[in-house]
Design a protein around this motif. Structure first.
Motif, short mmCIF file in Angstrom:
data_model
loop_
_atom_site.label_atom_id
_atom_site.label_comp_id
_atom_site.label_asym_id
_atom_site.label_seq_id
_atom_site.Cartn_x
_atom_site.Cartn_y
_atom_site.Cartn_z
N ASN A 82 14.34 108.96 -31.21
CA ASN A 82 13.47 109.95 -30.57
C ASN A 82 14.28 111.18 -30.19
OD1 ASN A 82 11.32 108.08 -30.68
ND2 ASN A 82 11.88 107.23 -28.68
N SER A 83 13.58 112.25 -29.91
CA SER A 83 14.23 113.50 -29.50
C SER A 83 15.36 113.87 -30.45
CB SER A 83 14.75 113.38 -28.07
OG SER A 83 13.71 113.07 -27.18
N LEU A 84 15.07 113.81 -31.71
CA LEU A 84 16.11 114.05 -32.72
C LEU A 84 16.64 115.48 -32.65
CD1 LEU A 84 14.54 112.02 -35.61
CD2 LEU A 84 16.87 111.73 -34.76
N LYS A 85 17.92 115.60 -32.94
CA LYS A 85 18.62 116.88 -32.91
C LYS A 85 19.20 117.17 -34.29
CE LYS A 85 20.12 115.98 -28.15
NZ LYS A 85 21.30 115.85 -27.25
N PRO A 86 19.44 118.43 -34.61
CA PRO A 86 20.04 118.75 -35.91
C PRO A 86 21.36 118.01 -36.14
CG PRO A 86 19.16 120.73 -34.92
CD PRO A 86 19.03 119.65 -33.89
N GLU A 87 22.10 117.76 -35.08
CA GLU A 87 23.38 117.05 -35.24
C GLU A 87 23.20 115.57 -35.55
OE1 GLU A 87 22.43 119.02 -32.69
OE2 GLU A 87 23.20 118.27 -30.76
N ASP A 88 21.98 115.07 -35.53
CA ASP A 88 21.71 113.70 -35.96
C ASP A 88 21.57 113.60 -37.48
OD1 ASP A 88 19.55 113.38 -33.12
OD2 ASP A 88 21.59 112.59 -33.33
#
Length: 123
Positions: A82-88
């Protein structure tokens, strides 16, 4: 042992994905399993792990956002993101150990790996 991942894809920042890893020739509830990821041009890192006793551990960067779980009946490992970020953004791999415990967490301690599923998070 065969591990087959699915569930990757492309999402915008803030979105969610759930990765699945179906195991054959292996009992997911009896051992330590986990998820690793490898961003483009970077080293592989451990993300989340679960042992036989359902004790979980996470890399600091995903704590509070990712949840690892398993379904004994389906013999499947999951990673809810959840709340994925570009760095993921990375290739995500399911991995299995031959021990019930996970520590120390090193990729060389996991003899079985899936083929990987790509996760891409755009800003």
């Amino acid at each position: 042992v065969q591990l087959v991942e699915s569930g990757g894809g492309s999402v915008q920042a803030g979105g969610s994905l759930r990765l699945s890893c179906v195991a054959s020739g292996y009992t997911v509830s009896g051992y330590c399993m986990g998820w690793f990821r490898q961003p483009p041009g970077k080293e592989r890192e451990g993300v989340a792990f679960i042992n036989r006793d359902l004790v979980t551990s996470y890399v600091d960067s995903v704590k509070g956002r990712f949840t690892i779980s398993r379904d004994k009946a389906k013999n499947t490992l999951y990673l809810q993101m959840n709340s994925l970020k570009p760095e993921d953004t990375a290739m995500y791999y399911c991995a299995a150990r031959n021990s019930w415990y996970c520590n120390p967490i090193r990729d060389v301690a996991f003899p079985s790996w899936g083929q990987g599923t790509q996760v891409t998070v755009s800003s």
